[in-house]
Enzyme design. Structure first.
Site, short mmCIF file in Angstrom:
data_model
loop_
_atom_site.label_atom_id
_atom_site.label_comp_id
_atom_site.label_asym_id
_atom_site.label_seq_id
_atom_site.Cartn_x
_atom_site.Cartn_y
_atom_site.Cartn_z
N CYS A 24 0.80 -1.22 0.00
CA CYS A 24 0.00 0.00 0.00
C CYS A 24 0.84 1.28 0.00
CB CYS A 24 -0.93 -0.01 1.20
SG CYS A 24 -1.85 -1.55 1.36
N HIS A 39 -3.11 8.38 5.79
CA HIS A 39 -3.25 7.04 5.23
C HIS A 39 -4.63 6.50 5.59
CE1 HIS A 39 -1.96 3.28 3.53
NE2 HIS A 39 -2.10 2.63 4.67
N GLU A 81 -1.25 5.71 13.27
CA GLU A 81 -0.99 6.93 12.50
C GLU A 81 -1.23 8.18 13.34
OE1 GLU A 81 -1.83 8.93 8.14
OE2 GLU A 81 -3.19 7.35 8.85
N LYS A 90 -9.65 7.67 1.80
CA LYS A 90 -10.15 6.30 1.79
C LYS A 90 -11.58 6.21 2.31
CE LYS A 90 -5.61 4.08 2.17
NZ LYS A 90 -4.77 5.30 2.24
N HIS A 129 -9.69 1.71 -0.13
CA HIS A 129 -8.23 1.59 -0.14
C HIS A 129 -7.79 1.09 -1.51
CE1 HIS A 129 -4.22 1.15 1.00
NE2 HIS A 129 -4.33 0.48 2.13
N PHE A 152 1.62 -2.98 4.07
CA PHE A 152 2.01 -4.29 4.58
C PHE A 152 3.49 -4.52 4.27
CE2 PHE A 152 -2.40 -6.57 4.20
CZ PHE A 152 -2.86 -5.81 5.27
#
Length: 403
Positions: free
Chosen positions: A152, A287, A298, A319, A324, A389
């Protein structure tokens, strides 16, 4: 001395539409592109931008990249002949997974009908670098060219790589961004089985009810040019990339380090690279995945990196409106950030209504709001966060170019 990097064109295909201005307009207006628990780019028709041959020979993620690139180069004013020596134009495009639909289709063909049913185009269509190669071939870019794969964070890492190519003088311009088309049975099942996606099908970043991310598809492409090159052709920039930094958690393959220390280093490093202090940051495009761990981490990272300034800034997540986009997310979000700064608005985090202890920043609930003018006359500055990830962290610091 490193060269300044300007953004001269943008293109985006997302669940909110088929161009980058529509992306911001609809997000700022509170519209969601998520339907039936996924963010599908329903308005995208490959035949509008691609030839029949291109469609037959490319996976959907590459088609999305080609279409977004076409908008970006037109937006940059690259009409007709290229403005520079093709060898001085690079192309770096990220993806989290690549041609997953092709992999699934070809594997089914192999299992159902045997080896001779597998397409000779299967491998080039599934390659993660296919989008970068196809875009370069379509436009004749013969400079540095490759794909970036970092889950991502891939779109942001691709932009970061492009920044360094322009800053160093290795390229005069780089077409860069990310593309993803992972709304496939295997991907959706795999994310669900690991508990990453929302069983309710709603993206609620930073909300106490958040229960996982919503998978989306799309592409975002930017044209980056050196200040000297852009000025030489009379280009009107949209903004400037001020800084970039990448770090790694080295903690867990899918879960973020709950301390937030490594993403905080990426945020602080991007600001240091930009020569910007926390007090000079006006907006954060988070994010903001809508997962319990990511949103808390975050928030902690922003507090560590920005100190008291974190509580004074609008922090919103795209998002919430499109889901996403995995490897395309960072690129699409960087595009939305520069246009938000140009329009002087902080778009909203949709579906946020219930606070959670410790998640106490200004997540811009409800509706968009104006960004105040900086008192020193400087352009508005924002940061765009991408975490993936594998423990990948990438942060881009941008400024809007005055109209």
């Amino acid at each position: 001395m490193k060269r300044r990097v300007l953004i001269t064109g943008t293109g985006a295909i997302t669940p909110l539409g088929v161009d980058s201005r529509t992306l911001l307009e609809r997000w700022a207006g509170g519209r969601s592109g998520i339907e039936d628990g996924v963010g599908r780019a329903d308005e995208f028709d490959p035949a509008d931008r691609l030839t029949g041959k291109e469609i037959r020979r490319t996976d959907r993620f590459t088609q999305l990249a080609i279409a977004a690139c076409q908008e970006a180069v037109e937006d940059a004013g690259w009409d007709g002949e290229l403005p520079y020596d093709p060898a001085r134009i690079g192309c770096v495009i990220g993806t989290g997974i690549g041609g997953l639909a092709t992999i699934e289709e070809q594997h089914s063909a192999l299992c159902d009908r045997g080896e001779r049913s597998v397409s000779a185009l299967g491998v080039p269509m599934m390659m993660s670098n296919a989008a970068a190669g196809a875009v370069a071939m379509r436009h004749g870019f013969t400079g540095p060219n490759w794909g970036v794969v970092s889950a991502c964070a891939a779109g942001a890492h691709a932009i970061g790589t492009a920044i360094r190519l322009v800053e160093s003088g290795e390229a005069d311009a780089v077409v860069t961004g990310g593309a993803e088309a992972a709304l496939t049975p295997m991907a959706l099942a795999g994310f669900a089985r690991m508990g990453a996606t929302s069983p309710t099908g709603v993206s609620r970043p930073f909300d106490a009810r958040r229960d996982g991310f919503v998978v989306g598809e799309g592409a975002g492409i930017l044209v980056l040019e050196s200040e000297e090159a852009a000025a030489g052709r009379g280009a009107e920039p949209l903004g400037e990339i001020l800084g970039y930094c990448a770090t790694a958690d080295a903690y867990h393959l899918t879960a973020p380090d709950p301390t937030g220390e490594c993403p905080a280093r990426a945020i602080a490093g991007a600001l240091e690279d930009a020569g910007v202090t926390p007090d000079q940051v006006d907006y954060v495009n988070a994010h903001g995945t809508s997962t319990p761990l990511n949103d808390r981490t975050e928030t902690q990272a922003l507090k560590l990196a920005l100190g008291d300034r974190a509580g004074e800034l609008p922090v919103s997540s795209l998002k919430s409106a499109i889901g996403h986009l995995l490897g395309a997310g960072g690129a699409v979000e960087a595009i939305a950030t520069v246009h938000a700064l140009r329009e002087r608005i902080a778009p909203p985090t949709l579906n946020w209504s219930e606070p959670e202890e410790g998640l106490d920043l200004d997540y811009v609930p409800g509706e968009a709001r104006p960004l105040p003018e900086p008192g020193d006359g400087r352009p508005l500055v924002g940061i765009s966060n991408s975490f993936g990830f594998g423990g990948h962290n990438a942060v881009i610091c941008l400024a809007a170019h005055p109209r």
